[in-house]
Write a protein that holds these residues in place. Structure first.
Motif, PDB file in Angstrom:
ATOM      1  N   LEU A  48       0.896  -1.158   0.090  1.00  0.00           N
ATOM      2  CA  LEU A  48       0.019  -0.205  -0.083  1.00  0.00           C
ATOM      3  C   LEU A  48       0.845   1.495  -0.034  1.00  0.00           C
ATOM      4  N   PHE A  49       1.822   1.312   0.976  1.00  0.00           N
ATOM      5  CA  PHE A  49       2.670   2.520   0.940  1.00  0.00           C
ATOM      6  C   PHE A  49       3.386   2.759  -0.195  1.00  0.00           C
ATOM      7  N   ARG A 106      -1.021  12.707   5.578  1.00  0.00           N
ATOM      8  CA  ARG A 106      -1.765  12.794   6.939  1.00  0.00           C
ATOM      9  C   ARG A 106      -2.259  11.143   7.072  1.00  0.00           C
ATOM     10  N   ASP A 107      -2.120  10.669   8.187  1.00  0.00           N
ATOM     11  CA  ASP A 107      -2.501   9.435   8.432  1.00  0.00           C
ATOM     12  C   ASP A 107      -4.171   9.615   8.360  1.00  0.00           C
ATOM     13  N   LEU A 108      -4.753   8.236   8.012  1.00  0.00           N
ATOM     14  CA  LEU A 108      -5.812   8.055   7.500  1.00  0.00           C
ATOM     15  C   LEU A 108      -6.844   8.100   9.045  1.00  0.00           C
ATOM     16  N   ASN A 158       6.325   1.722  14.858  1.00  0.00           N
ATOM     17  CA  ASN A 158       6.094   0.178  15.335  1.00  0.00           C
ATOM     18  C   ASN A 158       6.808  -0.659  14.456  1.00  0.00           C
ATOM     19  N   GLY A 214       2.300  -3.999  17.055  1.00  0.00           N
ATOM     20  CA  GLY A 214       1.276  -3.534  16.484  1.00  0.00           C
ATOM     21  C   GLY A 214       1.445  -3.034  14.849  1.00  0.00           C
ATOM     22  N   GLN A 215       2.673  -3.074  14.221  1.00  0.00           N
ATOM     23  CA  GLN A 215       2.894  -2.781  12.940  1.00  0.00           C
ATOM     24  C   GLN A 215       1.743  -3.349  12.056  1.00  0.00           C
ATOM     25  N   SER A 216       1.228  -2.609  11.388  1.00  0.00           N
ATOM     26  CA  SER A 216       0.237  -2.991  10.482  1.00  0.00           C
ATOM     27  C   SER A 216       0.412  -2.969   8.877  1.00  0.00           C
ATOM     28  N   VAL A 217       1.355  -1.907   8.616  1.00  0.00           N
ATOM     29  CA  VAL A 217       1.581  -1.589   7.146  1.00  0.00           C
ATOM     30  C   VAL A 217       3.144  -2.112   7.189  1.00  0.00           C
ATOM     31  N   HIS A 272       7.569   3.257   8.297  1.00  0.00           N
ATOM     32  CA  HIS A 272       6.955   4.604   8.444  1.00  0.00           C
ATOM     33  C   HIS A 272       7.214   5.008   9.773  1.00  0.00           C
ATOM     34  N   HIS A 331       5.497   7.628  12.495  1.00  0.00           N
ATOM     35  CA  HIS A 331       4.671   8.572  12.710  1.00  0.00           C
ATOM     36  C   HIS A 331       4.939   9.750  13.374  1.00  0.00           C
TER      37      HIS A 331
END
Ligand code: AMP
Length: 114
Positions: A6-7, A30-32, A87, A93-96, A100, A102
């Motif tokens: 995705l990224f 910006r974060d969704l 993360n 909890g890294q989801s992507v 990245h 934050h």
């Protein structure tokens, strides 16, 4: 670029994401689902899955990312402070799975995090 990332797609401009910063090495957007009044993601254009996959050859890229974050914090008026979070891995909890940073600010942030 990784085809199913995705990224990577965002970094290539394929998803019409609005960039706050774009250089030949990185983008910021910006974060969704923001968790603070200011919640920006800064990502390298190069596909690096996580901080755990970082190599010494990426050191200049990481330096550029840190300076981009510092400039963004300045431009966005985060004078009272801000937090940078990476993360890494399932326990964090890294989801992507594209590295990245934050950038969080605009409210008081608690420590330790959950
Ligand atoms: P992490 O959980 O540390 O891997 O962070 C991934 C972040 O990406 C989460 O805060 C999501 O809200 C954010 N996110 C996922 N998809 C998008 C998107 N299309 N645009 C902006 N942010 C996104």
């Amino acid at each position: 670029m990784s085809n199913d990332c995705l990224f990577c797609k965002i970094a290539q401009g394929l998803l019409s994401t609005e960039f706050l910063v774009e250089t030949d090495q990185l983008v910021a957007f910006r974060d969704l689902n923001p968790v603070a009044p200011t919640h920006i993601l800064v990502i390298p254009k190069k596909h690096i899955a996580s901080l755990a996959d970082l190599e010494l050859e990426d050191r200049a890229l990481m330096g550029e990312m840190m300076v981009a974050i510092r400039r963004l914090a300045e431009q966005l008026g985060l004078d009272e402070g801000f937090r940078v979070v990476v993360n890494t891995g399932p326990a964090a909890g890294q989801s992507v799975h594209h590295l990245h940073f934050h950038l969080l600010g605009g409210r008081s942030l608690q420590w330790p995090p959950g």
